[in-house]
Design a protein around this motif. Structure first.
Motif, short mmCIF file in Angstrom:
data_model
loop_
_atom_site.label_atom_id
_atom_site.label_comp_id
_atom_site.label_asym_id
_atom_site.label_seq_id
_atom_site.Cartn_x
_atom_site.Cartn_y
_atom_site.Cartn_z
N SER A 243 0.83 -1.21 0.00
CA SER A 243 0.00 0.00 0.00
C SER A 243 0.86 1.26 0.00
O SER A 243 0.55 2.23 -0.70
CB SER A 243 -0.92 -0.01 1.23
N GLN A 244 1.93 1.25 0.79
CA GLN A 244 2.79 2.44 0.85
C GLN A 244 3.51 2.68 -0.47
O GLN A 244 3.70 3.83 -0.88
CB GLN A 244 3.80 2.30 1.99
N ASN A 245 3.93 1.62 -1.13
CA ASN A 245 4.59 1.78 -2.42
C ASN A 245 3.62 2.35 -3.46
O ASN A 245 4.02 3.14 -4.32
CB ASN A 245 5.16 0.45 -2.90
N ALA A 246 2.36 1.93 -3.40
CA ALA A 246 1.36 2.49 -4.30
C ALA A 246 1.13 3.96 -4.00
O ALA A 246 0.99 4.79 -4.92
CB ALA A 246 0.05 1.70 -4.18
N LEU A 247 1.12 4.31 -2.72
CA LEU A 247 0.94 5.71 -2.32
C LEU A 247 2.16 6.55 -2.69
O LEU A 247 2.04 7.74 -3.01
CB LEU A 247 0.67 5.78 -0.82
N LEU A 248 3.32 5.93 -2.65
CA LEU A 248 4.56 6.65 -2.93
C LEU A 248 4.58 7.24 -4.33
O LEU A 248 5.09 8.34 -4.55
CB LEU A 248 5.75 5.71 -2.73
N LYS A 249 4.01 6.53 -5.29
CA LYS A 249 3.98 7.04 -6.66
C LYS A 249 3.20 8.34 -6.75
O LYS A 249 3.57 9.26 -7.51
CB LYS A 249 3.38 5.98 -7.59
N THR A 250 2.11 8.43 -5.98
CA THR A 250 1.33 9.66 -5.98
C THR A 250 2.08 10.79 -5.27
O THR A 250 2.00 11.95 -5.68
CB THR A 250 -0.03 9.42 -5.29
N LEU A 251 2.83 10.45 -4.22
CA LEU A 251 3.60 11.47 -3.51
C LEU A 251 4.75 12.00 -4.38
O LEU A 251 5.14 13.15 -4.24
CB LEU A 251 4.15 10.89 -2.20
N GLU A 252 5.29 11.15 -5.24
CA GLU A 252 6.38 11.59 -6.11
C GLU A 252 5.88 12.52 -7.20
O GLU A 252 6.58 13.47 -7.59
CB GLU A 252 7.06 10.36 -6.74
N GLU A 253 4.69 12.28 -7.72
CA GLU A 253 4.09 13.13 -8.75
C GLU A 253 2.68 13.51 -8.31
O GLU A 253 1.68 13.00 -8.82
CB GLU A 253 4.05 12.39 -10.09
N PRO A 254 2.58 14.40 -7.33
CA PRO A 254 1.27 14.72 -6.75
C PRO A 254 0.39 15.50 -7.73
O PRO A 254 0.88 16.37 -8.45
CB PRO A 254 1.63 15.58 -5.54
N PRO A 255 -0.90 15.19 -7.77
CA PRO A 255 -1.82 15.98 -8.59
C PRO A 255 -1.90 17.41 -8.03
O PRO A 255 -1.81 17.62 -6.82
CB PRO A 255 -3.16 15.24 -8.44
N GLU A 256 -2.10 18.36 -8.90
CA GLU A 256 -2.15 19.76 -8.48
C GLU A 256 -3.33 20.00 -7.55
O GLU A 256 -4.45 19.57 -7.82
CB GLU A 256 -2.24 20.67 -9.71
N GLY A 257 -3.06 20.68 -6.45
CA GLY A 257 -4.13 21.04 -5.52
C GLY A 257 -4.55 19.93 -4.59
O GLY A 257 -5.56 20.06 -3.89
N THR A 258 -3.80 18.84 -4.53
CA THR A 258 -4.14 17.71 -3.67
C THR A 258 -3.18 17.65 -2.48
O THR A 258 -1.97 17.75 -2.65
CB THR A 258 -4.07 16.38 -4.45
N VAL A 259 -3.74 17.49 -1.30
CA VAL A 259 -2.95 17.39 -0.07
C VAL A 259 -3.28 16.06 0.60
O VAL A 259 -4.45 15.68 0.73
CB VAL A 259 -3.24 18.56 0.89
N ILE A 260 -2.24 15.35 1.03
CA ILE A 260 -2.39 14.07 1.73
C ILE A 260 -1.79 14.23 3.12
O ILE A 260 -0.63 14.62 3.26
CB ILE A 260 -1.71 12.93 0.97
N ILE A 261 -2.57 13.91 4.15
CA ILE A 261 -2.12 13.99 5.54
C ILE A 261 -2.14 12.59 6.13
O ILE A 261 -3.19 11.95 6.19
CB ILE A 261 -3.02 14.93 6.37
N LEU A 262 -0.99 12.12 6.55
CA LEU A 262 -0.87 10.82 7.20
C LEU A 262 -0.83 11.03 8.71
O LEU A 262 0.08 11.70 9.22
CB LEU A 262 0.39 10.08 6.73
N VAL A 263 -1.80 10.50 9.41
CA VAL A 263 -1.87 10.62 10.86
C VAL A 263 -1.42 9.30 11.47
O VAL A 263 -2.00 8.25 11.16
CB VAL A 263 -3.31 10.95 11.32
#
Length: 302
Positions: A243-263
Protein backbone atom coordinates in the motif's frame (compact mmCIF):
# COMPACT_ATOMS: atom_id res chain seq x y z
CA UNK A 1 -61.48 -26.12 -20.46
CA UNK A 2 -60.97 -25.47 -24.15
CA UNK A 3 -58.00 -23.17 -23.25
CA UNK A 4 -56.09 -26.26 -22.13
CA UNK A 5 -55.92 -27.43 -25.72
CA UNK A 6 -53.81 -24.45 -26.76
CA UNK A 7 -50.10 -23.90 -26.08
CA UNK A 8 -49.33 -22.81 -22.53
CA UNK A 9 -46.04 -21.18 -21.53
CA UNK A 10 -43.81 -23.54 -19.60
CA UNK A 11 -45.62 -26.77 -20.51
CA UNK A 12 -44.54 -29.29 -23.15
CA UNK A 13 -46.50 -29.44 -26.38
CA UNK A 14 -48.98 -32.29 -26.84
CA UNK A 15 -48.53 -34.02 -30.23
CA UNK A 16 -51.33 -33.21 -32.67
CA UNK A 17 -51.94 -36.89 -33.37
CA UNK A 18 -53.91 -37.08 -30.10
CA UNK A 19 -57.58 -36.16 -30.15
CA UNK A 20 -58.74 -32.85 -28.69
CA UNK A 21 -60.14 -34.61 -25.64
CA UNK A 22 -56.88 -36.46 -25.07
CA UNK A 23 -54.84 -33.29 -25.42
CA UNK A 24 -57.10 -31.46 -22.94
CA UNK A 25 -56.84 -34.34 -20.50
CA UNK A 26 -53.06 -34.56 -20.76
CA UNK A 27 -52.61 -30.81 -20.38
CA UNK A 28 -54.82 -30.67 -17.30
CA UNK A 29 -52.81 -33.50 -15.76
CA UNK A 30 -49.69 -31.41 -16.28
CA UNK A 31 -51.28 -28.26 -14.86
CA UNK A 32 -52.78 -29.75 -11.72
CA UNK A 33 -49.52 -30.31 -9.79
CA UNK A 34 -48.37 -26.75 -10.49
CA UNK A 35 -51.76 -25.31 -9.47
CA UNK A 36 -51.78 -27.36 -6.27
CA UNK A 37 -48.24 -26.30 -5.45
CA UNK A 38 -49.05 -22.62 -5.91
CA UNK A 39 -52.19 -22.87 -3.78
CA UNK A 40 -50.24 -24.67 -1.07
CA UNK A 41 -47.48 -22.06 -1.01
CA UNK A 42 -50.01 -19.23 -0.89
CA UNK A 43 -51.87 -20.81 2.01
CA UNK A 44 -48.64 -21.35 3.93
CA UNK A 45 -47.51 -17.77 3.30
CA UNK A 46 -50.83 -16.37 4.55
CA UNK A 47 -50.68 -18.56 7.64
CA UNK A 48 -47.17 -17.38 8.44
CA UNK A 49 -48.16 -13.74 7.95
CA UNK A 50 -51.08 -14.12 10.34
CA UNK A 51 -49.43 -16.18 13.08
CA UNK A 52 -45.75 -15.28 12.62
CA UNK A 53 -42.81 -17.65 12.19
CA UNK A 54 -43.75 -19.61 15.32
CA UNK A 55 -46.02 -21.96 13.36
CA UNK A 56 -43.08 -24.11 12.44
CA UNK A 57 -43.95 -24.05 8.75
CA UNK A 58 -40.84 -21.98 8.13
CA UNK A 59 -37.82 -21.86 10.44
CA UNK A 60 -38.25 -19.26 13.16
CA UNK A 61 -36.78 -15.91 12.27
CA UNK A 62 -37.01 -16.26 8.50
CA UNK A 63 -39.53 -13.45 8.07
CA UNK A 64 -37.66 -11.21 10.50
CA UNK A 65 -34.37 -11.88 8.77
CA UNK A 66 -35.77 -10.89 5.37
CA UNK A 67 -37.24 -7.68 6.79
CA UNK A 68 -33.96 -6.80 8.49
CA UNK A 69 -32.02 -7.39 5.30
CA UNK A 70 -34.33 -5.10 3.34
CA UNK A 71 -34.02 -2.39 6.01
CA UNK A 72 -30.23 -2.59 5.97
CA UNK A 73 -30.14 -2.28 2.18
CA UNK A 74 -32.34 0.84 2.38
CA UNK A 75 -30.07 2.48 4.94
CA UNK A 76 -26.96 1.75 2.92
CA UNK A 77 -28.53 3.20 -0.19
CA UNK A 78 -29.43 6.46 1.57
CA UNK A 79 -26.23 6.89 3.63
CA UNK A 80 -22.78 7.64 2.29
CA UNK A 81 -20.47 4.95 3.75
CA UNK A 82 -17.64 7.44 4.19
CA UNK A 83 -19.91 9.85 6.06
CA UNK A 84 -20.53 7.27 8.80
CA UNK A 85 -16.79 6.91 9.35
CA UNK A 86 -15.89 10.59 9.06
CA UNK A 87 -17.82 12.13 11.92
CA UNK A 88 -15.72 15.15 12.92
CA UNK A 89 -14.95 15.61 16.63
CA UNK A 90 -16.19 18.58 18.63
CA UNK A 91 -12.94 20.48 18.14
CA UNK A 92 -12.32 21.41 14.53
CA UNK A 93 -10.92 24.93 15.04
CA UNK A 94 -7.14 25.36 15.16
CA UNK A 95 -7.56 27.82 18.06
CA UNK A 96 -9.30 25.16 20.13
CA UNK A 97 -6.66 22.44 19.76
CA UNK A 98 -5.27 21.90 23.25
CA UNK A 99 -1.66 21.43 24.26
CA UNK A 100 0.00 21.52 20.81
CA UNK A 101 1.27 25.10 20.32
CA UNK A 102 4.34 24.16 18.23
CA UNK A 103 2.28 22.06 15.81
CA UNK A 104 -0.25 24.89 15.40
CA UNK A 105 2.55 27.41 14.79
CA UNK A 106 3.95 25.21 12.02
CA UNK A 107 0.56 24.95 10.33
CA UNK A 108 -0.19 28.66 10.74
CA UNK A 109 3.11 29.51 9.06
CA UNK A 110 2.26 27.29 6.09
CA UNK A 111 -1.21 28.83 5.77
CA UNK A 112 0.18 32.38 5.96
CA UNK A 113 2.70 31.65 3.21
CA UNK A 114 -0.09 30.56 0.85
CA UNK A 115 1.96 27.53 -0.22
CA UNK A 116 0.66 24.27 1.23
CA UNK A 117 2.93 21.25 0.92
CA UNK A 118 1.29 18.30 -0.82
CA UNK A 119 2.17 15.70 1.86
CA UNK A 120 2.12 15.89 5.66
CA UNK A 121 2.82 13.48 8.50
CA UNK A 122 1.18 14.23 11.85
CA UNK A 123 3.01 11.96 14.28
CA UNK A 124 2.97 11.56 18.05
CA UNK A 125 1.31 9.58 20.86
CA UNK A 126 -2.25 8.35 20.51
CA UNK A 127 -5.07 10.57 21.70
CA UNK A 128 -3.26 13.92 21.70
CA UNK A 129 -5.25 15.63 18.93
CA UNK A 130 -3.50 14.66 15.68
CA UNK A 131 -6.68 13.74 13.80
CA UNK A 132 -8.56 16.70 15.31
CA UNK A 133 -5.80 19.04 14.13
CA UNK A 134 -5.83 17.45 10.68
CA UNK A 135 -9.55 18.21 10.35
CA UNK A 136 -9.07 21.76 11.66
CA UNK A 137 -6.18 22.36 9.25
CA UNK A 138 -8.27 20.97 6.39
CA UNK A 139 -11.21 23.24 7.19
CA UNK A 140 -8.89 26.25 6.84
CA UNK A 141 -7.16 25.35 3.59
CA UNK A 142 -10.35 24.21 1.81
CA UNK A 143 -12.35 27.34 2.63
CA UNK A 144 -12.11 30.21 0.10
CA UNK A 145 -13.32 32.59 2.84
CA UNK A 146 -10.19 32.03 4.95
CA UNK A 147 -8.64 35.41 5.79
CA UNK A 148 -6.51 37.01 8.53
CA UNK A 149 -8.39 37.74 11.76
CA UNK A 150 -7.63 40.48 14.31
CA UNK A 151 -4.65 38.50 15.61
CA UNK A 152 -3.21 38.15 12.11
CA UNK A 153 -3.83 34.41 11.89
CA UNK A 154 -5.71 33.06 8.89
CA UNK A 155 -9.06 31.66 9.95
CA UNK A 156 -12.30 30.87 8.06
CA UNK A 157 -15.77 32.13 8.84
CA UNK A 158 -17.27 29.54 11.25
CA UNK A 159 -20.65 29.86 9.55
CA UNK A 160 -19.43 29.58 5.96
CA UNK A 161 -20.79 26.86 3.69
CA UNK A 162 -17.47 24.99 3.74
CA UNK A 163 -17.32 24.97 7.54
CA UNK A 164 -20.86 23.63 7.75
CA UNK A 165 -19.99 20.85 5.31
CA UNK A 166 -16.88 19.94 7.27
CA UNK A 167 -18.85 19.87 10.52
CA UNK A 168 -21.48 17.65 8.95
CA UNK A 169 -18.89 15.38 7.34
CA UNK A 170 -20.35 16.03 3.88
CA UNK A 171 -17.62 18.06 2.17
CA UNK A 172 -17.04 16.35 -1.21
CA UNK A 173 -13.34 17.27 -1.32
CA UNK A 174 -12.51 16.01 2.17
CA UNK A 175 -11.69 12.31 2.15
CA UNK A 176 -10.88 10.38 5.33
CA UNK A 177 -9.36 6.94 4.82
CA UNK A 178 -9.67 4.39 7.61
CA UNK A 179 -9.31 0.63 7.75
CA UNK A 180 -13.05 0.27 8.42
CA UNK A 181 -13.78 1.33 4.83
CA UNK A 182 -12.86 -2.23 3.83
CA UNK A 183 -16.48 -3.26 4.49
CA UNK A 184 -17.54 -1.15 1.49
CA UNK A 185 -14.95 -2.58 -0.89
CA UNK A 186 -15.98 -4.06 -4.22
CA UNK A 187 -13.84 -7.13 -3.43
CA UNK A 188 -15.49 -9.82 -1.31
CA UNK A 189 -12.13 -10.91 0.10
CA UNK A 190 -11.43 -7.38 1.32
CA UNK A 191 -14.92 -7.04 2.80
CA UNK A 192 -14.41 -10.25 4.74
CA UNK A 193 -10.95 -9.32 6.04
CA UNK A 194 -10.19 -8.80 9.73
CA UNK A 195 -9.19 -5.16 9.09
CA UNK A 196 -5.78 -5.53 10.68
CA UNK A 197 -4.38 -3.16 8.05
CA UNK A 198 -5.65 -0.53 5.64
CA UNK A 199 -6.18 -2.65 2.55
CA UNK A 200 -4.53 -1.59 -0.70
CA UNK A 201 -7.96 -1.85 -2.32
CA UNK A 202 -9.18 0.87 0.08
CA UNK A 203 -6.20 3.09 -0.81
CA UNK A 204 -6.86 2.58 -4.52
CA UNK A 205 -10.59 3.34 -4.38
CA UNK A 206 -10.60 6.05 -1.71
CA UNK A 207 -7.34 7.91 -2.35
CA UNK A 208 -5.38 7.13 -5.50
CA UNK A 209 -8.29 7.24 -7.93
CA UNK A 210 -10.09 10.33 -6.49
CA UNK A 211 -6.77 12.19 -6.17
CA UNK A 212 -6.55 12.62 -9.95
CA UNK A 213 -10.12 13.85 -10.36
CA UNK A 214 -11.06 17.51 -10.41
CA UNK A 215 -12.12 19.13 -7.15
CA UNK A 216 -15.87 19.42 -6.66
CA UNK A 217 -15.96 22.84 -4.99
CA UNK A 218 -12.49 24.40 -5.10
CA UNK A 219 -11.64 28.02 -4.38
CA UNK A 220 -9.48 27.41 -1.31
CA UNK A 221 -5.74 27.16 -0.90
CA UNK A 222 -6.03 23.54 -2.06
CA UNK A 223 -8.61 21.56 -4.00
CA UNK A 224 -8.79 18.22 -2.18
CA UNK A 225 -7.53 16.81 1.12
CA UNK A 226 -7.05 13.14 2.01
CA UNK A 227 -6.53 12.24 5.68
CA UNK A 228 -5.23 8.72 6.31
CA UNK A 229 -6.00 7.92 9.94
CA UNK A 230 -3.77 5.34 11.65
CA UNK A 231 -1.39 5.43 8.71
CA UNK A 232 0.89 2.95 10.46
CA UNK A 233 -1.68 0.31 9.44
CA UNK A 234 -1.05 0.81 5.73
CA UNK A 235 1.09 -2.35 5.76
CA UNK A 236 2.10 -5.06 8.21
CA UNK A 237 5.78 -4.23 7.73
CA UNK A 238 8.01 -1.97 5.67
CA UNK A 239 9.56 -5.03 4.01
CA UNK A 240 6.27 -5.82 2.27
CA UNK A 241 4.77 -2.35 1.93
CA UNK A 242 2.37 -2.82 -0.99
CA UNK A 243 0.00 0.00 0.00
CA UNK A 244 2.79 2.44 0.85
CA UNK A 245 4.59 1.78 -2.42
CA UNK A 246 1.36 2.49 -4.30
CA UNK A 247 0.94 5.71 -2.32
CA UNK A 248 4.56 6.65 -2.93
CA UNK A 249 3.98 7.04 -6.66
CA UNK A 250 1.33 9.66 -5.98
CA UNK A 251 3.60 11.47 -3.51
CA UNK A 252 6.38 11.59 -6.11
CA UNK A 253 4.09 13.13 -8.75
CA UNK A 254 1.27 14.72 -6.75
CA UNK A 255 -1.82 15.98 -8.59
CA UNK A 256 -2.15 19.76 -8.48
CA UNK A 257 -4.13 21.04 -5.52
CA UNK A 258 -4.14 17.71 -3.67
CA UNK A 259 -2.95 17.39 -0.07
CA UNK A 260 -2.39 14.07 1.73
CA UNK A 261 -2.12 13.99 5.54
CA UNK A 262 -0.87 10.82 7.20
CA UNK A 263 -1.87 10.62 10.86
CA UNK A 264 0.17 8.08 12.80
CA UNK A 265 1.31 7.14 16.28
CA UNK A 266 4.15 4.99 14.89
CA UNK A 267 6.05 7.01 12.32
CA UNK A 268 8.78 4.37 12.14
CA UNK A 269 6.34 2.03 10.38
CA UNK A 270 6.22 4.36 7.39
CA UNK A 271 8.73 3.95 4.58
CA UNK A 272 11.74 6.29 4.74
CA UNK A 273 10.95 7.39 1.17
CA UNK A 274 7.48 8.50 2.30
CA UNK A 275 8.82 10.30 5.37
CA UNK A 276 11.37 12.14 3.23
CA UNK A 277 8.69 13.48 0.88
CA UNK A 278 6.34 14.73 3.59
CA UNK A 279 6.31 17.74 5.90
CA UNK A 280 6.51 16.27 9.40
CA UNK A 281 4.59 17.82 12.30
CA UNK A 282 5.35 16.47 15.78
CA UNK A 283 2.70 16.20 18.49
CA UNK A 284 3.70 15.71 22.12
CA UNK A 285 1.91 14.34 25.18
CA UNK A 286 -0.76 16.64 26.58
CA UNK A 287 0.36 18.65 29.62
CA UNK A 288 -1.68 18.62 32.80
CA UNK A 289 -3.37 21.99 32.23
CA UNK A 290 -4.48 20.89 28.73
CA UNK A 291 -6.00 17.73 30.18
CA UNK A 292 -7.83 19.74 32.84
CA UNK A 293 -9.15 22.12 30.19
CA UNK A 294 -10.33 19.19 28.08
CA UNK A 295 -12.12 17.58 31.05
CA UNK A 296 -13.80 20.87 31.91
CA UNK A 297 -14.86 21.48 28.31
CA UNK A 298 -16.39 18.03 28.02
CA UNK A 299 -18.22 18.45 31.32
CA UNK A 300 -16.77 15.29 32.82
CA UNK A 301 -17.02 14.74 36.55
CA UNK A 302 -13.88 12.88 37.61
Amino acid sequence: LAWAAFPFHGLPEIPSRFSLRSRISRRISLLLPEIASRISRRCIRRSVERAGPGLGLYPAGVAKKRTTKKRVQTIEAETDPAQELVTPPLERDLDRVLGQPRAIETLDAAIASGRIHHAWIFHGPSGVGKFTTALAFTSVILDPETAPDLSGRHRPDPESAVQRRVRDGTHPDLHVIRKELAVFSESSSVRGSKQMTIAKDVIDQRLLQPAYRAATLGGGLVGKVFIVDEAELLDRSTSNAVSQNALLKTLEEPPEGTVIILVTSSEDRLLPTIRSRAQRVAFGPLPGDAMEAWVAECGLDL
